[in-house]
Design a protein around this motif. Structure first.
Motif, PDB file in Angstrom:
ATOM      1  N   LYS A 151     -59.150 -13.396  -2.000  1.00 48.46           N
ATOM      2  CA  LYS A 151     -59.466 -12.062  -1.992  1.00 48.46           C
ATOM      3  C   LYS A 151     -59.300 -11.315  -3.250  1.00 48.46           C
ATOM      4  O   LYS A 151     -58.078 -11.645  -3.818  1.00 48.46           O
ATOM      5  CB  LYS A 151     -59.060 -11.067  -0.964  1.00 48.46           C
TER       6      LYS A 151
ATOM      7  N   GLY B  34     -57.532  -8.377  -5.175  1.00 48.34           N
ATOM      8  CA  GLY B  34     -56.446  -7.536  -4.880  1.00 48.34           C
ATOM      9  C   GLY B  34     -56.047  -6.600  -6.035  1.00 48.34           C
ATOM     10  O   GLY B  34     -56.258  -5.373  -5.945  1.00 48.34           O
ATOM     11  N   CYS B  35     -55.843  -7.253  -7.321  1.00 48.66           N
ATOM     12  CA  CYS B  35     -55.478  -6.429  -8.464  1.00 48.66           C
ATOM     13  C   CYS B  35     -56.169  -7.028  -9.790  1.00 48.66           C
ATOM     14  O   CYS B  35     -56.413  -6.148 -10.666  1.00 48.66           O
ATOM     15  CB  CYS B  35     -54.284  -6.315  -8.592  1.00 48.66           C
ATOM     16  N   GLY B  36     -56.728  -8.435  -9.792  1.00 46.99           N
ATOM     17  CA  GLY B  36     -57.358  -8.758 -10.886  1.00 46.99           C
ATOM     18  C   GLY B  36     -56.220  -8.906 -12.328  1.00 46.99           C
ATOM     19  O   GLY B  36     -56.653  -8.891 -13.336  1.00 46.99           O
TER      20      GLY B  36
ATOM     21  N   ASP C  74     -52.986 -10.559 -11.969  1.00 47.21           N
ATOM     22  CA  ASP C  74     -51.859 -11.505 -11.520  1.00 47.21           C
ATOM     23  C   ASP C  74     -50.781 -10.970 -10.792  1.00 47.21           C
ATOM     24  O   ASP C  74     -49.580 -11.394 -10.968  1.00 47.21           O
ATOM     25  CB  ASP C  74     -51.507 -12.362 -12.825  1.00 47.21           C
ATOM     26  N   GLN C  75     -50.891  -9.824 -10.167  1.00 47.74           N
ATOM     27  CA  GLN C  75     -49.688  -9.186  -9.570  1.00 47.74           C
ATOM     28  C   GLN C  75     -49.685  -9.045  -7.995  1.00 47.74           C
ATOM     29  O   GLN C  75     -48.325  -8.616  -7.449  1.00 47.74           O
ATOM     30  CB  GLN C  75     -49.870  -7.771  -9.966  1.00 47.74           C
ATOM     31  N   CYS C  76     -50.485  -9.607  -7.357  1.00 51.11           N
ATOM     32  CA  CYS C  76     -50.482  -9.478  -6.038  1.00 51.11           C
ATOM     33  C   CYS C  76     -50.581 -10.787  -5.012  1.00 51.11           C
ATOM     34  O   CYS C  76     -50.281 -10.784  -3.744  1.00 51.11           O
ATOM     35  CB  CYS C  76     -51.331  -8.500  -5.333  1.00 51.11           C
ATOM     36  N   ALA C  77     -51.397 -11.898  -5.522  1.00 49.72           N
ATOM     37  CA  ALA C  77     -51.772 -13.202  -4.942  1.00 49.72           C
ATOM     38  C   ALA C  77     -52.578 -13.199  -3.954  1.00 49.72           C
ATOM     39  O   ALA C  77     -52.797 -14.266  -3.331  1.00 49.72           O
ATOM     40  CB  ALA C  77     -50.173 -13.582  -4.312  1.00 49.72           C
ATOM     41  N   THR C  78     -53.316 -12.110  -3.462  1.00 49.95           N
ATOM     42  CA  THR C  78     -54.489 -12.091  -2.554  1.00 49.95           C
ATOM     43  C   THR C  78     -55.652 -13.119  -2.823  1.00 49.95           C
ATOM     44  O   THR C  78     -56.405 -13.621  -2.161  1.00 49.95           O
ATOM     45  CB  THR C  78     -55.117 -11.028  -2.348  1.00 49.95           C
ATOM     46  N   CYS C  79     -55.623 -13.581  -4.425  1.00 49.06           N
ATOM     47  CA  CYS C  79     -56.698 -14.514  -4.786  1.00 49.06           C
ATOM     48  C   CYS C  79     -56.442 -15.687  -4.794  1.00 49.06           C
ATOM     49  O   CYS C  79     -56.927 -16.839  -5.445  1.00 49.06           O
ATOM     50  CB  CYS C  79     -56.965 -13.773  -6.107  1.00 49.06           C
TER      51      CYS C  79
ATOM     52  N   ARG D  54     -53.265 -18.083  -8.898  1.00 51.53           N
ATOM     53  CA  ARG D  54     -54.060 -16.956  -8.868  1.00 51.53           C
ATOM     54  C   ARG D  54     -55.049 -17.456  -9.605  1.00 51.53           C
ATOM     55  O   ARG D  54     -55.345 -17.878 -10.445  1.00 51.53           O
ATOM     56  CB  ARG D  54     -53.391 -15.948  -9.416  1.00 51.53           C
TER      57      ARG D  54
ATOM     58  N   CYS E   4     -57.710 -14.794 -10.172  1.00 50.17           N
ATOM     59  CA  CYS E   4     -58.438 -13.398 -10.598  1.00 50.17           C
ATOM     60  C   CYS E   4     -58.651 -13.298 -12.002  1.00 50.17           C
ATOM     61  O   CYS E   4     -59.263 -12.565 -12.625  1.00 50.17           O
ATOM     62  CB  CYS E   4     -57.790 -12.376 -10.034  1.00 50.17           C
TER      63      CYS E   4
HETATM   64  S1  FES Z   1     -55.988 -10.470  -7.378  1.00 52.23           S
HETATM   65 FE1  FES Z   1     -53.914  -9.909  -7.302  1.00 52.23          FE
HETATM   66  S2  FES Z   1     -53.162 -11.480  -8.227  1.00 52.23           S
HETATM   67 FE2  FES Z   1     -55.260 -12.075  -8.467  1.00 52.23          FE
END
Ligand code: FES
Ligand code: FES
Lengths: 155, 742
Positions: free
Chosen positions: A35, A37-39, A41-46, A56, A58
């Motif tokens: 998914k 989340g931030c684009g 590299d800060q959240c890991a949803t991707c 990651r 994104c």
């Molecule tokens: S979307 Fe947040 S780390 Fe990739």
């Protein structure tokens, strides 16, 4: 044209080579496990597994993913046949909105492949880059431990 | 890809999230839909058919205007309906937040989904059950009193061969019945589904990537858009250089409407690139207050109105006789909802009508707001909810929906708008700052005889409306210039029986950022001030903080949660601070706090255990113990999950979260500049739930948040003897406070 290996299948795709892998997975291949989340590299949803590592997607251009073995959340297991880690998340009910879970399950998979019996500390450290706003952290930690036990037994 | 029309059968097979179009196949489906906004079935709150329909296949469709924002109401509401109807849980399908299908039960806020939404569904189910029993009685020629229901089948009590199923009685037909407020409810002692920790119904799909979130929806012919917000919040768009994006493959259009600027493209990546590269010139604007002087700014903001939630006795006289008086100021930062998935929406505007898909907590409100912006009647608008990431209130989904509607109208095609992280952090509406002064007096016995609190919080200009859309303001389209931070005065009134008390709430004319509500809005900040001051008073009186609270409280249920939490946490009964508190390099302490939510419902007490590192100023919250009484518990594990979420999220808000800005714009635009709690930092949580099966079910999604910041502040005081009054407790602030004392 880019050729991608995703969940054991090869895809030839007509996408701009600088497109981040995430958009190719989600928009061209319809894989919604990873998914946005931030684009940043800060959240890991991707996250996905790339040659076994949790990465990651994104910001990784799709051209750089060519030739690598990519596994997404969908590639781990399905509703009918969940992976032991997914099963553990279900059993521990480590779920609220669920938006963040992809990153945690993928991270856990990479961790447990390298380390059979991680301590709480190691689990927390491994998940330090996975953000969750709903606060299912404690359940996620329990789920990873439960999965570790089960996977060790099955191995 | 979702088809625009899904048959009832497809829908029943699906996850429920896939309901995009919904055509009822049976006789229920008198062709109704001339306009997209027209309800496809009854939706008025007094009709049983608004809430329920039973198919020939025995599936019970439950329709609710309440939406699951990640809190598990999707499971709990099913439990309530299944219980009252005597059907198994797997027979229930829940359809959430679709203005064409579901009743308007109000926004999903205020921890009211179960307490109000669920109770409405329960009453409709009880009405339906009563009607079905009467139908069965006629059909079987057996008096109602001799009938019972098992798994959706009505049968004679002594003779199970005489039976008729719900689907045979009503399958695919409407009840045409008003909800009967007197229809008898099942006795709690007979519950078999309510009160059970049923697993979340969407869990398996969520962990396998099969659940459909808003972000996953694609409709035929859809374009992707990204918005470009002004670099300074109040700037005017002077010019746009379209040649700067010429050549981006897949770019369809640059849209400019006043100060509203967006790019639309065939692919997401083209839209993102175009948004990055587009050169636009904006005017300068520096209308934001100095961040370092925020609370001074708040104190000096013109007051629109004063409210007095409580006036008892004569505070001034009592203060004059007090043996000891204390006064303190408490400050609570501006914060973000901080949803992990940025806001997203799709709109399909054609022939003067629009269908909108997004994750708003308030689909029905959205319809009204969109109607104003687009100057079309609400009947021409259909709003369909799909899951987003947890939103904790009114965040950006609504604005993304407005963006999408506007762009679809411009393009004549369905448009998907996905906010980037910077849009979310920068432009979601914010939780406003809170400033509180409290002055209180103790008598010679150490009892509180006077309490005077004063709050500075933004006003609410429109009740019953949402927060104005960014797009409408930027594009200069019709909108109310409203300010709605919601009912943030709640819990300004202390729960304790002080003989003299005066609570004064200043409702301010303005606040620096467009406000809205974030989990436990106002109730958390207000309780923070009250419960820290209670602790300060206990310390001044040399009393144990638990005993001190209990002696000022006459609410029996409140006393129970306090006692319960103390036992559970093995409360160390003594005054704070702890002896030797000023010496240890790494100091540890415990703090207590209490709330009766909104002064009328859910009771929560908490004990926090913390560790404070004097060298670094870092506070580690080691453990939270909670006692929680929300009346009847529908799903115990669901409640626990919510309490854990409340605690972890609020530890984050208390220790870390503070919006940053310069004179022109928000500068907290990502997770590095607005950090939240991470895995290594989460506390251990232990809790005890007090179930009261014969009482109404109360809210769970917010109350526990209310006690967290104060419990932490009180524990830090216990550990160090230093009182923290400004949230968040960043290491820098903690070090300064510790240093100031040394
Ligand atoms: S979307 Fe947040 S780390 Fe990739
Ligand atoms: S479960 Fe919602 S963000 Fe983690």
């Amino acid at each position: 044209m880019v050729t991608l290996s995703v969940n054991g299948k090869s895809h030839r795709l007509d996408v701009e080579p600088d497109t981040p892998l995430l958009y190719v997975l989600r928009d061209s291949l319809g894989l919604h496990g990873p998914k946005f989340g931030c684009g940043l590299d800060q959240c890991a949803t991707c996250m996905v597994l790339m040659d076994g590592d949790a990465v990651r997607t994104c910001r990784v251009p799709v051209s750089r993913a060519a030739g690598r073995k990519i596994v997404t959340l969908e590639g781990l297991g399905t509703a009918d046949k969940p992976h032991p880690i997914q099963k553990a998340f279900i059993e521990e009910r480590a779920i609220q909105c669920g938006y963040c879970l992809n990153g945690m399950i993928i991270t856990a998979k990479a961790l447990l492949d390298k380390k059979r019996n991680p301590s709480d500390r190691e689990i927390k450290q491994a998940l330090a880059g996975s953000l969750c706003r709903c606060g299912v952290h404690l359940r996620v930690i329990r789920a990873v431990k439960r999965a570790a036990v089960r996977m060790a037994k099955e191995a | 890809m979702l088809s625009a029309q899904t048959s009832r059968r497809d829908f029943l097979k699906g996850s429920g999230a896939l309901v995009v179009g919904f055509s009822l196949a049976g006789p229920l489906a008198a062709a109704r839909a001339q306009t997209v906004g027209t309800p496809l079935k009854p939706v008025t709150l007094d009709e049983v058919d608004a809430f329920l329909s039973i198919g020939v296949d025995g599936i019970v469709s439950v329709f609710t205007g309440k939406v699951d924002l990640g809190t598990g109401t999707r499971t709990a509401l099913r439990q309530m309906a299944a219980e009252e109807l005597d059907v198994t849980l797997d027979r229930i399908k829940l359809i959430e937040g679709d203005t064409a299908l579901t009743p308007d039960q109000g926004p999903t806020w205020g921890s009211l989904s179960i307490q109000i939404g669920g109770v409405q569904i329960r009453q409709a189910s009880a009405t339906a059950r009563k009607a079905l029993l009467e139908m069965a009685s006629k059909r079987l020629a057996i008096p109602v009193g001799e009938l019972e229901v098992r798994y959706g089948v009505v049968r004679a009590k002594g003779d199970p061969t005489k039976h008729v199923s719900y689907s045979d009685l009503i399958g695919d037909r409407e009840f045409r019945l008003k909800v009967d407020s007197k229809a008898p409810l099942k006795k709690p002692a007979d519950y078999t589904i309510v009160g059970k920790s049923v697993p979340p119904v969407d869990g398996v799909a969520k962990v396998t990537g099969e659940w459909t979130y808003m972000h996953d929806v694609r409709v035929p012919g859809m374009l992707h858009a990204r918005v470009i917000r002004p670099p300074a919040m109040g700037a005017q768009l002077l010019s746009v250089d379209e040649s700067s994006v010429r050549g981006i493959k897949g770019l369809t259009k640059v849209v400019r409407l006043g100060n509203f600027l967006a790019v639309v493209a065939e692919t997401e990546w083209a839209a993102i690139k175009a948004a990055d590269q587009l050169k636009a010139t904006w005017s300068a604007w520096e209308g934001l207050p100095d961040m370092d002087k925020l609370y001074q700014h708040v104190r000096n903001t013109p007051i629109a109105a004063d409210e007095v939630p409580l006036k008892r006795g004569d505070v001034r006289a009592a203060l004059a006789t007090a043996a000891k008086t204390l006064s303190a100021t408490y400050e609570f930062a501006i914060q973000l909802h901080g949803s992990i998935g940025p806001s997203c929406a799709i709109a399909d505007y054609r022939d003067g009508q629009v269908t909108v898909w997004s994750s708003s907590q308030a689909p029905h409100w959205q319809r009204r707001e969109l109607s104003m912006m687009l100057s079309i009647p609400p009947e021409k608008i259909r709003y369909i909810f799909l899951d987003g990431a947890g939103c904790w209130g009114r965040n950006g989904h609504e604005d993304a929906a407005a963006d999408a509607a506007l762009l679809s109208r411009e393009l004549g095609r369905p448009v998907r708008v996905q906010w980037m992280r910077q849009d979310e952090h920068g432009w979601e509406p914010k939780g406003p700052p809170t400033l509180v002064d409290i002055r209180a007096g103790l008598d010679a016995n150490g009892n509180v005889i006077a309490w005077q609190s004063e709050f500075w919080i933004p006003r609410r200009t429109d009740v019953g409306h949402g927060v104005p859309f960014v797009a409408a303001s930027l594009a200069g389209l019709p909108h109310r210039d409203a300010m709605n931070p919601s009912t943030i005065f709640l819990n300004s009134k202390p729960e304790y029986a002080f003989p003299n008390a005066h609570v004064l709430v200043h409702r301010l004319q303005t606040t620096p950022f467009r406000p809205s509500w974030i989990r436990t809005p106002g109730r958390m900040q207000n309780t923070y001030a009250t419960e820290v001051m209670m602790d300060e008073l206990a310390a001044a009186a040399g009393a144990d903080p638990l005993e001190f609270r209990m002696r000022h409280l006459n609410d029996p249920r409140g006393l129970v949660v306090l006692k319960t939490v103390a036992n559970r946490a093995k409360w160390d009964s003594r005054p704070s601070p702890k002896k030797g508190a000023d010496k240890a390099t790494v100091a540890t302490g415990r703090g207590i706090s209490y709330i009766k939510y909104e002064n009328v419902r859910t009771y929560v007490a908490a004990v926090a255990e913390v560790e404070v590192d004097r060298r670094s100023g870092v506070i580690r919250v080691k453990k939270f113990t909670i006692a929680h009484d929300c009346g009847l518990i529908i799903n115990p594990d669901g409640v626990k999950n919510q309490i854990e979420g409340n605690v972890i999220q609020t530890v984050s808000r208390t220790l870390k979260e503070e919006l940053r800005w310069d004179r022109s714009r928000v500068t907290s635009l990502d997770w590095a500049t607005y950090p939240i709690l991470t895995f290594p930092e989460v506390p251990e949580i232990d809790m005890e739930l007090i179930n009261r099966p014969n009482d109404p079910p109360w809210g769970v999604g917010e109350p526990a948040t209310g006690v967290v910041p104060s419990a932490i502040s009180n524990a830090v005081f216990d550990a160090t003897g230093v009182r923290l009054r400004t949230v968040p407790y960043t290491p820098q602030r903690v070090k300064a406070a510790l240093g100031a004392r040394a």
